[in-house]
Write an enzyme that holds these catalytic residues in place. Structure first.
Site, PDB file in Angstrom:
ATOM      1  N   ARG A  89       0.816  -1.214   0.000  1.00  0.00           N
ATOM      2  CA  ARG A  89       0.000   0.000   0.000  1.00  0.00           C
ATOM      3  C   ARG A  89       0.851   1.266   0.000  1.00  0.00           C
ATOM      4  O   ARG A  89       0.309   2.359   0.019  1.00  0.00           O
ATOM      5  CB  ARG A  89      -0.886   0.006   1.235  1.00  0.00           C
ATOM      6  CG  ARG A  89      -2.351  -0.364   0.932  1.00  0.00           C
ATOM      7  CD  ARG A  89      -3.090  -0.369   2.255  1.00  0.00           C
ATOM      8  NE  ARG A  89      -4.506  -0.200   2.113  1.00  0.00           N
ATOM      9  CZ  ARG A  89      -5.393  -1.181   2.124  1.00  0.00           C
ATOM     10  NH1 ARG A  89      -5.004  -2.421   2.190  1.00  0.00           N
ATOM     11  NH2 ARG A  89      -6.685  -0.906   2.047  1.00  0.00           N
ATOM     12  N   ARG A 128     -21.655  -1.681   3.319  1.00  0.00           N
ATOM     13  CA  ARG A 128     -21.046  -2.719   4.154  1.00  0.00           C
ATOM     14  C   ARG A 128     -21.060  -2.290   5.625  1.00  0.00           C
ATOM     15  O   ARG A 128     -21.260  -3.107   6.515  1.00  0.00           O
ATOM     16  CB  ARG A 128     -19.607  -3.003   3.700  1.00  0.00           C
ATOM     17  CG  ARG A 128     -18.978  -4.133   4.491  1.00  0.00           C
ATOM     18  CD  ARG A 128     -17.672  -4.617   3.907  1.00  0.00           C
ATOM     19  NE  ARG A 128     -16.654  -3.588   3.914  1.00  0.00           N
ATOM     20  CZ  ARG A 128     -15.466  -3.696   3.348  1.00  0.00           C
ATOM     21  NH1 ARG A 128     -15.154  -4.807   2.696  1.00  0.00           N
ATOM     22  NH2 ARG A 128     -14.597  -2.731   3.400  1.00  0.00           N
ATOM     23  N   ARG A 134     -17.201  -3.801  10.637  1.00  0.00           N
ATOM     24  CA  ARG A 134     -15.945  -3.139  10.236  1.00  0.00           C
ATOM     25  C   ARG A 134     -15.891  -1.734  10.830  1.00  0.00           C
ATOM     26  O   ARG A 134     -16.750  -0.885  10.532  1.00  0.00           O
ATOM     27  CB  ARG A 134     -15.862  -3.050   8.700  1.00  0.00           C
ATOM     28  CG  ARG A 134     -15.547  -4.369   8.018  1.00  0.00           C
ATOM     29  CD  ARG A 134     -14.070  -4.617   7.874  1.00  0.00           C
ATOM     30  NE  ARG A 134     -13.370  -3.589   7.132  1.00  0.00           N
ATOM     31  CZ  ARG A 134     -12.792  -3.755   5.956  1.00  0.00           C
ATOM     32  NH1 ARG A 134     -12.839  -4.930   5.369  1.00  0.00           N
ATOM     33  NH2 ARG A 134     -12.145  -2.783   5.372  1.00  0.00           N
ATOM     34  N   ARG A 146      -9.950   7.277   4.249  1.00  0.00           N
ATOM     35  CA  ARG A 146      -9.269   6.121   3.632  1.00  0.00           C
ATOM     36  C   ARG A 146      -8.962   6.400   2.165  1.00  0.00           C
ATOM     37  O   ARG A 146      -7.915   6.018   1.655  1.00  0.00           O
ATOM     38  CB  ARG A 146     -10.152   4.874   3.757  1.00  0.00           C
ATOM     39  CG  ARG A 146     -10.267   4.413   5.197  1.00  0.00           C
ATOM     40  CD  ARG A 146     -11.389   3.424   5.372  1.00  0.00           C
ATOM     41  NE  ARG A 146     -11.164   2.183   4.649  1.00  0.00           N
ATOM     42  CZ  ARG A 146     -12.096   1.277   4.440  1.00  0.00           C
ATOM     43  NH1 ARG A 146     -13.319   1.461   4.882  1.00  0.00           N
ATOM     44  NH2 ARG A 146     -11.811   0.179   3.783  1.00  0.00           N
TER      45      ARG A 146
HETATM   46  P1  B4P Z   1     -13.817  -4.881  -1.072  1.00  0.00           P
HETATM   47  O1  B4P Z   1     -13.248  -3.895  -1.999  1.00  0.00           O
HETATM   48  O2  B4P Z   1     -13.661  -6.314  -1.431  1.00  0.00           O
HETATM   49  O3  B4P Z   1     -13.191  -4.379   0.262  1.00  0.00           O
HETATM   50  P2  B4P Z   1     -11.789  -4.704   0.893  1.00  0.00           P
HETATM   51  O4  B4P Z   1     -10.980  -5.721   0.181  1.00  0.00           O
HETATM   52  O5  B4P Z   1     -12.152  -5.045   2.252  1.00  0.00           O
HETATM   53  O6  B4P Z   1     -10.920  -3.393   0.740  1.00  0.00           O
HETATM   54  P3  B4P Z   1     -10.489  -2.394   1.833  1.00  0.00           P
HETATM   55  O7  B4P Z   1      -9.440  -1.561   1.162  1.00  0.00           O
HETATM   56  O8  B4P Z   1     -11.723  -1.730   2.306  1.00  0.00           O
HETATM   57  O9  B4P Z   1      -9.934  -3.196   3.092  1.00  0.00           O
HETATM   58  P4  B4P Z   1      -8.555  -3.736   3.627  1.00  0.00           P
HETATM   59  O10 B4P Z   1      -8.931  -4.864   4.483  1.00  0.00           O
HETATM   60  O11 B4P Z   1      -7.545  -4.015   2.546  1.00  0.00           O
HETATM   61  O12 B4P Z   1     -15.383  -4.750  -0.827  1.00  0.00           O
HETATM   62  C1  B4P Z   1     -16.023  -3.605  -0.365  1.00  0.00           C
HETATM   63  C2  B4P Z   1     -17.539  -3.780  -0.421  1.00  0.00           C
HETATM   64  O13 B4P Z   1     -17.959  -3.721  -1.778  1.00  0.00           O
HETATM   65  C3  B4P Z   1     -18.058  -5.118   0.108  1.00  0.00           C
HETATM   66  O14 B4P Z   1     -19.195  -4.894   0.855  1.00  0.00           O
HETATM   67  C4  B4P Z   1     -18.373  -5.923  -1.141  1.00  0.00           C
HETATM   68  O15 B4P Z   1     -19.423  -6.836  -0.949  1.00  0.00           O
HETATM   69  C5  B4P Z   1     -18.777  -4.829  -2.105  1.00  0.00           C
HETATM   70  N1  B4P Z   1     -18.508  -5.164  -3.503  1.00  0.00           N
HETATM   71  C6  B4P Z   1     -17.392  -5.772  -3.993  1.00  0.00           C
HETATM   72  N2  B4P Z   1     -17.476  -5.899  -5.332  1.00  0.00           N
HETATM   73  C7  B4P Z   1     -18.686  -5.337  -5.693  1.00  0.00           C
HETATM   74  C8  B4P Z   1     -19.369  -5.169  -6.951  1.00  0.00           C
HETATM   75  N3  B4P Z   1     -18.831  -5.581  -8.110  1.00  0.00           N
HETATM   76  N4  B4P Z   1     -20.574  -4.543  -6.944  1.00  0.00           N
HETATM   77  C9  B4P Z   1     -21.117  -4.112  -5.782  1.00  0.00           C
HETATM   78  N5  B4P Z   1     -20.529  -4.252  -4.561  1.00  0.00           N
HETATM   79  C10 B4P Z   1     -19.332  -4.875  -4.529  1.00  0.00           C
HETATM   80  O16 B4P Z   1      -7.935  -2.525   4.526  1.00  0.00           O
HETATM   81  C11 B4P Z   1      -8.584  -2.034   5.681  1.00  0.00           C
HETATM   82  C12 B4P Z   1      -7.623  -1.159   6.492  1.00  0.00           C
HETATM   83  O17 B4P Z   1      -6.519  -1.989   6.992  1.00  0.00           O
HETATM   84  C13 B4P Z   1      -6.892  -0.027   5.763  1.00  0.00           C
HETATM   85  O18 B4P Z   1      -7.680   1.151   5.675  1.00  0.00           O
HETATM   86  C14 B4P Z   1      -5.637   0.154   6.670  1.00  0.00           C
HETATM   87  O19 B4P Z   1      -5.952   0.892   7.841  1.00  0.00           O
HETATM   88  C15 B4P Z   1      -5.289  -1.251   7.072  1.00  0.00           C
HETATM   89  N6  B4P Z   1      -4.311  -1.881   6.173  1.00  0.00           N
HETATM   90  C16 B4P Z   1      -4.550  -3.006   5.422  1.00  0.00           C
HETATM   91  N7  B4P Z   1      -3.458  -3.316   4.705  1.00  0.00           N
HETATM   92  C17 B4P Z   1      -2.504  -2.364   4.987  1.00  0.00           C
HETATM   93  C18 B4P Z   1      -1.193  -2.131   4.508  1.00  0.00           C
HETATM   94  N8  B4P Z   1      -0.613  -2.950   3.606  1.00  0.00           N
HETATM   95  N9  B4P Z   1      -0.504  -1.056   4.985  1.00  0.00           N
HETATM   96  C19 B4P Z   1      -1.056  -0.234   5.904  1.00  0.00           C
HETATM   97  N10 B4P Z   1      -2.319  -0.391   6.384  1.00  0.00           N
HETATM   98  C20 B4P Z   1      -3.048  -1.455   5.927  1.00  0.00           C
END
Ligand code: B4P
Length: 193
Positions: A89, A128, A134, A146
């Site tokens: 990231r 969500r 979350r 974010r």
């Molecule tokens: P997703 O987009 O699948 O969400 P995500 O993978 O959880 O991404 P996110 O960036 O939010 O989270 P992460 O855990 O990586 O889905 C979102 C929603 O959309 C869902 O409800 C899904 O059902 C819906 N959806 C998906 N596809 C769809 C479609 N085609 N049509 C309609 N709806 C759809 O990160 C969370 C936090 O963790 C970060 O903010 C940060 O604080 C920390 N973090 C994680 N990795 C890090 C890193 N490498 N470095 C620093 N901090 C980090």
């Protein structure tokens, strides 16, 4: 080994598509978001240290996530490849990942970048937030924070991999199944290339 990065802004579908992709291609799914949430749920010292940052929509420090990925790579020595979801990231994380993989005699094969409009991202995450626990989806203000973190620190990661010709962009709006098929088309072409 085939090592894939699924890249995109918060809510672009990384977690959703990763589950389907890992099951089709037999890759090991490594989601830093899931790893961090499990530390928070277990109330570990690491979880307690990152909880407030995540609740504010901020990124966790590089050294924490790099160490988590380092251990995860060591814990899975015999896999077909990894799917990195939500990592790297920052460009610092990308450089560290390249180094870790090179020490293991492998590298990133492909970066798939999901493209979704900001309006759609906010809609998905708020939705969500209404149905999950979350902590980072609860308000439009945190979701906006974010997206700002993504623009400021994460979008540069695709530039890092573009230098090596590894990035393919995929339109991330539409049905989950249609987007999955678009992603599979790009992967299949890359695997036979
Ligand atoms: P997703 O987009 O699948 O969400 P995500 O993978 O959880 O991404 P996110 O960036 O939010 O989270 P992460 O855990 O990586 O889905 C979102 C929603 O959309 C869902 O409800 C899904 O059902 C819906 N959806 C998906 N596809 C769809 C479609 N085609 N049509 C309609 N709806 C759809 O990160 C969370 C936090 O963790 C970060 O903010 C940060 O604080 C920390 N973090 C994680 N990795 C890090 C890193 N490498 N470095 C620093 N901090 C980090």
């Amino acid at each position: 080994m085939f090592n894939l990065i699924l890249f995109g802004p918060p809510g672009s579908g990384k977690g959703t598509q990763s589950e389907k992709l890992t099951s089709r291609y037999g890759l090991k799914h490594l989601s830093t978001g899931d790893l961090l949430r499990s530390e928070i749920a277990g109330e570990t010292p690491l979880g307690l240290a990152v909880k407030n940052l995540m609740a504010e929509g901020k990124l966790v420090p590089d050294e924490i996530v790099i160490e988590m990925i380092n251990s995860a790579l060591d814990n899975h020595p015999r896999v077909n490849g990894f799917l990195f979801d939500g990592f790297p990231r920052t460009t610092g994380q990308a450089e560290a990942l390249d180094k870790l993989l090179s020490q293991k005699g492998t590298k990133i094969s492909l970066v798939l970048a999901l493209q979704v409009s900001q309006q759609e991202l906010v809609k998905r995450l708020l939705n969500r937030g209404r149905t999950s626990d979350r902590i980072d989806d609860v308000s439009e203000e945190i979701i906006a924070a974010r997206i700002v973190e993504y623009e400021k620190k994460t979008s540069a990661v695709s530039e890092h991999y573009k230098k090596y010709g590894k990035v393919e962009y995929v339109h991330g709006e539409g049905s989950i199944e249609d987007i999955f098929e678009l992603l599979c088309d790009v992967i299949d072409k890359k695997m036979v290339a």
